[in-house]
Design an enzyme around this catalytic site. Structure first.
Site: not given
Ligand SMILES: *Cc1c(COP(=O)(O)O)cnc(C)c1O
Length: 383
Positions: A169, A197, A229
């Site tokens: 991250s 991610h 995300k």
């Protein structure tokens, strides 16, 4: 001010949810620190699905999943997530943080367990291990030689779990998943990876780094993803074999003892999966072009990539003072970028972490590069 709080961090308050330009205190700023990587939070189809679900299910689920909080939309989302991942089953949590907390403590409960962890794993993994009471064994970042020796020493534990972020991250680099999965097999350890991610972004169809590396359920038993995300919604999930998923569902306290995720958010996530299927290729290609452009221009300026291989670009300054100065330079040019400091990153690893998204355009990248050019002296020379 309380003496216990050592660091008071400043928060920006955004006045609406548009991307890439946000409004802070009445001033328009370019957002270069959002994890809304594909710009889906404002997608009309996703918003429309949320509105319909609000009418049908109401604002809240009203109860925990095992009481009366499981609605058709939760079941449908879990089925869709399992299909998305190409795995037997999926379990939905209110957030990625809670997914790690619940999953790791469920896997480790009641056994003499050790969790073997990359030094730069996300805080939710570390907190989960602490909560689980398992022995925490750490190996240096992405160092598979050291991981092997930790695994050899961990033979005395009844259950061994290796956990790593797939895309890190704060650095944007990739874990050597293939080699880790090989070592896990050799040492009879379970392998879990956190694709927060990478979900929606990597692999041919956006299934993450596991897809890109051709790793299936046999290699990675538990795969964690987030809806918050690239998918632009909220929630976390795990996927894997049905029996294992049911065991976790029935023992993960952060699944059992909390109200089910808001139904409208689940409907948004289902719509986001549809959007990913229909438009994902184009969005990923757009993001990749921006990343290439940015990377090439940084390279031309002689600025190291600090190991990043993704849309996460760490601009490592080192000291707290330099990091703050760089963040302020961005802010003074109406670019939203936040300083990231110890303990989120190692001491002397202070950085401004930029994130590129498919909502940005080439001109936005140029504005960002102008600030970097003018402040090159604040950056560390090498990794
Ligand atoms: C953001 C993040 C999480 C937490 O996900 P949320 O849905 O935001 O709670 C978990 N793991 C990693 C690696 C993350 O970056």
């Amino acid at each position: 001010m309380s003496a216990i709080v050592k660091r008071i961090r400043k928060m920006f308050c955004l006045e609406d949810g548009r991307m890439p330009e946000v409004v802070v205190g009445g001033v328009k700023m370019l957002n270069f620190c959002s994890n809304n990587y594909l710009g889906l939070t404002m997608h009309p189809k996703i918003i429309e699905a949320g509105k319909r679900a609000l009418e049908k299910y109401g604002a809240g689920a009203g109860s925990a999943r095992f009481i009366s909080g499981t609605m058709a939309v939760h079941c449908e989302l879990e089925e869709r997530l399992a299909a998305f991942e190409g795995r037997e089953a999926a379990v939905l949590f209110p957030s990625g943080y809670m997914a790690n907390l619940g999953t790791i403590s469920a896997l480790c409960s009641g056994s003499d367990a050790a969790v073997i962890c990359d030094r730069l794993n996300h805080a939710s993994i570390i907190d989960a291990i602490r909560l689980s009471g398992a022995k925490l064994l750490v190996y240096p970042h992405c160092d598979t030689k050291k991981l092997e020796s930790v695994l050899e020493r961990a033979d005395k534990y009844g259950f061994r779990l290796v956990v790593t972020d797939s895309v890190f991250s704060m650095d944007g680099d990739f874990a050597p998943l293939k080699e880790i999965s090989r070592l896990c097999r050799e040492h009879a350890a379970m392998f879990m990876t956190d694709e927060a991610h990478a979900t929606g972004l990597l692999g041919n169809r956006g299934r993450g780094l596991c897809e890109a590396e051709g790793l299936g359920t046999d290699d990675v038993r538990v795969k964690l993803g987030t809806l918050s995300k690239a998918l632009g919604c909220a929630g976390g999930f795990i996927s894997g074999e049905k029996e294992l998923m049911e065991r976790i569902r029935n023992t993960a306290r952060s699944f059992i003892y909390t109200t089910a995720p808001a139904p409208a958010v689940c409907a948004c996530a289902i719509a986001a999966l549809d959007v990913l299927d229909a438009e994902g290729d184009g969005l990923r290609a757009k993001l990749n072009r921006l990343v290439q452009q940015f990377r090439a221009e940084l390279g031309a300026l002689g600025i190291p990539d600090f190991g990043s291989r993704s849309h996460i670009v760490p601009l490592v300054c080192g000291t707290e003072e330099k990091t703050r100065l760089l963040a302020e330079a961005f802010n003074s040019q109406k670019i939203l970028a936040t300083p990231i400091m110890y303990p989120t990153v190692p001491k002397n690893g202070g950085r401004v972490r930029l994130t590129l998204t498919a909502a940005h355009g080439p001109g936005d990248i140029e504005k960002c590069l102008d600030v970097i050019k003018a402040n090159k002296h604040l950056l560390k020379k090498e990794q």
